[in-house]
Design a protein around this motif. Structure first.
Motif, PDB file in Angstrom:
ATOM      1  N   LYS A 269       0.814  -1.223   0.000  1.00 27.54           N
ATOM      2  CA  LYS A 269       0.000   0.000   0.000  1.00 27.54           C
ATOM      3  C   LYS A 269       0.851   1.278   0.000  1.00 27.54           C
ATOM      4  CE  LYS A 269      -1.021  -0.114   4.950  1.00 27.54           C
ATOM      5  NZ  LYS A 269       0.155   0.558   5.460  1.00 27.54           N
ATOM      6  N   ASP A 270       2.034   1.228   0.610  1.00 31.03           N
ATOM      7  CA  ASP A 270       2.857   2.436   0.631  1.00 31.03           C
ATOM      8  C   ASP A 270       3.412   2.797  -0.750  1.00 31.03           C
ATOM      9  OD1 ASP A 270       2.436   2.994   3.287  1.00 31.03           O
ATOM     10  OD2 ASP A 270       4.070   1.728   3.969  1.00 31.03           O
TER      11      ASP A 270
ATOM     12  N   SER B 163       9.113  11.535  -5.412  1.00 30.68           N
ATOM     13  CA  SER B 163       8.228  10.419  -5.734  1.00 30.68           C
ATOM     14  C   SER B 163       8.921   9.070  -5.599  1.00 30.68           C
ATOM     15  CB  SER B 163       7.618  10.606  -7.119  1.00 30.68           C
ATOM     16  OG  SER B 163       8.640  10.703  -8.066  1.00 30.68           O
ATOM     17  N   VAL B 164       9.886   8.979  -4.693  1.00 32.04           N
ATOM     18  CA  VAL B 164      10.381   7.650  -4.325  1.00 32.04           C
ATOM     19  C   VAL B 164       9.574   7.206  -3.114  1.00 32.04           C
ATOM     20  CG1 VAL B 164      12.358   6.276  -3.634  1.00 32.04           C
ATOM     21  CG2 VAL B 164      12.687   8.234  -5.149  1.00 32.04           C
ATOM     22  N   PHE B 165       8.858   6.108  -3.282  1.00 35.37           N
ATOM     23  CA  PHE B 165       7.982   5.621  -2.215  1.00 35.37           C
ATOM     24  C   PHE B 165       8.756   4.694  -1.287  1.00 35.37           C
ATOM     25  CE2 PHE B 165       5.533   6.428  -6.009  1.00 35.37           C
ATOM     26  CZ  PHE B 165       4.448   7.155  -5.545  1.00 35.37           C
TER      27      PHE B 165
ATOM     28  N   ILE C 286       6.132   3.568   5.342  1.00 33.38           N
ATOM     29  CA  ILE C 286       5.962   4.659   6.291  1.00 33.38           C
ATOM     30  C   ILE C 286       5.941   4.097   7.703  1.00 33.38           C
ATOM     31  CG2 ILE C 286       4.290   6.378   7.095  1.00 33.38           C
ATOM     32  CD1 ILE C 286       3.735   6.833   4.052  1.00 33.38           C
ATOM     33  N   ARG C 287       6.788   4.686   8.558  1.00 33.68           N
ATOM     34  CA  ARG C 287       6.965   4.083   9.884  1.00 33.68           C
ATOM     35  C   ARG C 287       6.599   4.983  11.047  1.00 33.68           C
ATOM     36  NH1 ARG C 287       9.682  -0.857  10.292  1.00 33.68           N
ATOM     37  NH2 ARG C 287      10.683  -1.464   8.380  1.00 33.68           N
TER      38      ARG C 287
ATOM     39  N   GLN D 281      -6.324   5.549   7.097  1.00 24.01           N
ATOM     40  CA  GLN D 281      -5.292   4.518   7.116  1.00 24.01           C
ATOM     41  C   GLN D 281      -4.067   4.872   7.976  1.00 24.01           C
ATOM     42  OE1 GLN D 281      -2.244   4.683   4.835  1.00 24.01           O
ATOM     43  NE2 GLN D 281      -1.544   2.967   6.077  1.00 24.01           N
TER      44      GLN D 281
ATOM     45  N   LYS E 240       2.489   6.182  20.526  1.00 20.58           N
ATOM     46  CA  LYS E 240       2.844   6.807  19.252  1.00 20.58           C
ATOM     47  C   LYS E 240       1.766   7.764  18.785  1.00 20.58           C
ATOM     48  CE  LYS E 240       5.873   4.181  16.205  1.00 20.58           C
ATOM     49  NZ  LYS E 240       5.934   3.347  15.022  1.00 20.58           N
TER      50      LYS E 240
ATOM     51  N   SER F  60       2.254  10.851   6.759  1.00 19.10           N
ATOM     52  CA  SER F  60       3.642  11.266   6.573  1.00 19.10           C
ATOM     53  C   SER F  60       3.893  11.732   5.149  1.00 19.10           C
ATOM     54  CB  SER F  60       4.575  10.100   6.876  1.00 19.10           C
ATOM     55  OG  SER F  60       4.522   9.786   8.230  1.00 19.10           O
TER      56      SER F  60
ATOM     57  N   LEU G 267       6.050  12.253   1.704  1.00 18.64           N
ATOM     58  CA  LEU G 267       6.936  11.368   0.956  1.00 18.64           C
ATOM     59  C   LEU G 267       8.217  12.134   0.648  1.00 18.64           C
ATOM     60  CD1 LEU G 267       6.630   8.572  -0.397  1.00 18.64           C
ATOM     61  CD2 LEU G 267       6.034   9.792  -2.468  1.00 18.64           C
TER      62      LEU G 267
END
Lengths: 367, 400
Positions: free
Chosen positions: A71-72, A266-268, A271-272, B75, B275, B280, B282
């Motif tokens: 999904k990311d 646009s480098v995917f 996400i943390r 999400q 948390k 976030s 990109l």
């Protein structure tokens, strides 16, 4: 024209034995917050490819953890999306595939059930921005059977595949060459091919018992098929050894490289939810790339710091690559080091490699 | 079997936040940036998820575009659920009447059908303008143990400031006997945090009564809570002793941001066990150039810094050019600060371009207040913006 993507996540594992001990080549951290596979997947997605098969072999937990559902990368789709292709064990022998061609043989079902006309194949050892639509367009205009992407560069490593090209960009020979400083047409390990042709070639290779896709199969067809060469211009980093891994990471400190790779954001990647990075009252940071979630109280110069790195006060870090959650105590001095994830360096340690031989500390070490 | 949820949260996010002036001229208050990475609404949403509440209605009304876009399918907060999850509830056209949300109570009243579709036992009412980390499940347990009809979260405030808040006067067991909205002479320092838990049936009953009352302001603080108290319902104050900040004004928003800085910050968001989630950006990692100097600051990914940053908060993709100085300031996402420009005691909102040799704001000691530059503007070369100025349109040198 629709295209299907195939990413080989660990075809060049042998080049970086230390870094792939616990992971695939594709999940090697790069550039502060990315993994090598992010660049391959992002290029696919940014070129409108929405079905991507990722070929794996061993140690791919870290890769699966990284890509998750896809999904990311916007690859969690009803139709297609990201598809992990685990190795298909042969019933008669215990061995898994040993070459690109054998890996492709094991995914004939995946290829048969696709409805895309073209297949774009890439490895994870190349960090670049490339629009595959341009390559496919080149492929169509030139009525090519197979298009290979190359770049003009000196040969940084032994055993690099180079292309002999005639004036109309047709490949006349594929050769292994050894390290030299003269400019060559270096193959970038990116292929475009019609899906139906790829299926046929795989069947042929079974009957002729070819082992290697590039050197056996393509070399055999170089005269009978139109194999064309597409030149990639612009930033390109080949990750072919620990030394090149080190240099290419630090190469991102160059503004031109950084803007070519990340300019359009646009480098995917996964996400943390890291917290922001915090700089202390006495921190000194020069010419460094720093990810989120770091706490910097000491000095950092000419280095790349991944997420969650902590540099306590009095510590000096120069020319280093510190991966995720590396923790440096107080008054540590480090120069030309690569620390893998979760490394802890205690107070007052002095560690140094050299520029042409960076020193590597494995994941989870306590120094 | 009919599925149900134990507790549904309703988040009031429709407020204009008029005391944030330029910062909320184009977006709703809950969408205002905080701490570089977050928006105000991340705090109540993350608190819900961390407290095990996975059904949240977000009531929007004022300038909802950025907020709706930001929340999306929920999400990033893990609120994209098959049953429950986050739902944006905007005012709608009904068969008999079509109304804007007239007050906090009316907003919930108009969406009772949403709440009832989950048949919850309890309803948590939150507002989208506070910065805090709170475990609502503990407050819910407190509510259940007291067999209460309504529980109000409360925090001790300095008695001098108490007259700005709704003050709860309680008995020894924590039950409330009096509720004073912004009293001139507060008897107590226990302020309502605008966080309520209702037993669902009581909430339905009092909201329906409130809607029928033509003289009501349709507000929880002014109408519903006093009505419940007068009727003798069991109401309790739940004492919260963590960090909590109402960020309704420029000064308080600035302070709340600055509370993140320092060796032992007043507000510690760096705790991995609680948390705060957010959508976030990109962006590549931040780059600090050869001549950069960054001290006691928070900096986000995508920033490129060639100048000096001190005691400041920089959101993602901020560019600080050579010779530029950012001091005691908050810079929101996608702002570029040109060469040799100086920011002092200022807030610059998203996507604003600041030219060369610009001077914005004055030292706090000058006593003029915080200079604020709104979003999507440009400030031309050599412009000077005084301390305390509120800029809502682009400036060039000729304007002066």
């Amino acid at each position: 024209m629709k295209a299907l993507g195939i990413v080989f996540s660990n075809i060049h594992d042998a080049n970086l034995p230390e870094l792939v001990r616990l992971r695939t080549l594709g999940s090697i951290p790069f550039g502060g917050r990315y993994r090598l596979i992010d660049f391959a997947l992002s290029n696919m997605v940014n070129s409108g490819i929405t079905k991507v098969g990722v070929i794996t072999k061993r140690n791919y937990q870290s890769l699966m953890d990284h890509v998750g559902s896809g999904k990311d990368w916007d690859l969690a789709r009803k139709d297609g999306g990201l598809i992990i292709l685990p190795p298909f064990g042969d019933r008669d022998s215990d061995t898994l595939y040993n070459s690109r061609l054998e890996a492709l043989k094991s995914i004939t079902g995946f290829l048969r059930h696709a409805d895309e006309d073209y297949v774009v194949m890439t490895d994870c050892d190349n960090v670049c921005r490339i629009n595959y639509n341009d390559v496919i367009e080149f492929h169509r205009i030139n009525k090519a059977d197979i298009t290979l992407v190359y770049r003009k560069n000196k040969l940084e490593e032994d055993h690099a595949v180079t292309l002999n090209i005639n004036t109309e960009n047709r490949v006349t020979a594929l050769k292994y060459e050894n390290k030299t400083d003269s400019e060559n047409n270096v193959f970038a390990n990116i292929y475009v091919i019609k899906r139906s042709l790829l299926q046929n070639l795989i069947m042929d290779s079974l009957s002729y018992n070819y082992r290697h896709f590039t050197t056996d199969l393509l070399s055999a067809y170089v005269n009978s098929m139109r194999i064309m060469a597409y030149e990639h211009k612009g930033y390109f980093a080949a990750i072919t050894s620990m030394q090149s891994y080190y240099e290419k990471n630090l190469g991102l400190l160059d503004e031109k490289n950084r803007h070519e790779l990340f300019g359009d954001r646009s480098v995917f990647t996964k996400i943390r939810d890291s917290v922001p990075t915090k700089y202390g009252a006495c921190s000194v940071v020069k010419n460094s790339l720093i990810a989120d979630g770091c706490v910097i109280e000491g000095t950092v110069e000419n280095s790349v710091l991944f997420r969650g790195v902590k540099v306590a006060s009095g510590s000096v870090v120069k020319n280093c690559i510190l991966m995720q959650n590396t923790v440096l105590g107080e008054h540590v001095t480090m120069n030309c080091m690569i620390t893998d994830k979760d490394v802890v360096v205690r107070d007052r340690r002095v560690l140094s490699g050299s520029e042409n031989h960076p020193f590597y500390i494995p994941k989870g070490s306590m120094i | 079997m009919l599925r149900k949820k134990k507790c549904v949260a309703m988040l009031l996010a429709g407020g204009q936040g008029s005391r944030l002036y330029a910062l909320t001229s184009k977006i709703a208050k809950p969408a205002v940036s905080y701490g570089g990475k977050y928006r105000i609404i991340d705090f109540p949403l993350s608190n819900c998820v961390n407290s095990g509440i996975d059904t949240v209605g977000v009531l929007t009304q004022y300038q909802p575009l950025v907020l709706n876009d930001y929340i999306g399918n929920g999400q990033p907060w893990d609120l994209d659920r098959a049953y429950g999850g986050v739902h944006i509830l905007s005012p709608y056209q009904g068969k008999l009447s079509s109304d804007w949300y007239k007050g906090t109570a009316n907003a919930i009243y108009q969406n009772l059908h949403f709440i009832k579709s989950y048949s919850p036992d309890y309803v948590l009412v939150l507002s989208g303008d506070h910065i805090y980390e709170m475990d609502y499940s503990r407050m819910l347990n407190f509510h259940i143990l007291n067999d209460a009809d309504c529980t109000i979260a409360a925090i001790r405030v300095p008695i001098k400031e108490a007259s700005r808040f709704g003050i709860l006067n309680t008995r020894e067991d924590g039950s409330i006997y009096e509720f004073e909205e912004k009293p001139k002479k507060p008897k107590n320092d226990l302020a309502s945090m605008g966080i309520y838990i209702f037993s669902a049936d009581k909430l339905y009953k009092y909201l329906e009564a409130d809607a029928a009352d033509k003289n009501s302001h349709n507000d929880f603080g002014k109408d519903v809570l006093p009505a419940m108290l007068n009727a003798g319902e069991k109401m309790f104050a739940y004492l919260f002793d963590g960090y909590w900040k109402d960020v309704g004004t420029i000064d308080s928003l600035y302070e709340a941001n600055m509370d993140l800085l320092g060796d032992s910050p007043k507000f510690n968001i760096f705790d991995p066990s609680w948390k705060i989630y957010s959508r976030s950006p990109l962006s590549p990692p931040q780059y600090l150039g050869e001549g950069s100097k960054v001290n006691n600051s928070i900096v986000l990914s995508g920033c490129e810094i060639y100048g000096t940053v001190e005691n400041s908060i920089l959101s993602s993709n901020v560019v600080v050019k050579k010779g530029a100085v950012v001091r005691n300031s908050i810079v929101m996402a996608d702002v570029e600060i040109g060469e040799n420009s100086v920011l002092e005691y200022a807030i610059v909102d998203e996507s604003t371009f600041i030219g060369k040799n610009v001077k914005i704001g004055e030292e706090k000691s000058a006593g003029k207040g915080i200079a604020v530059i709104g979003r999507e503007l440009s400030v031309g070369d050599n412009v000077t913006v005084e301390g305390g100025a509120m800029i809502e349109k682009s400036l060039t040198k000729e304007d002066k």
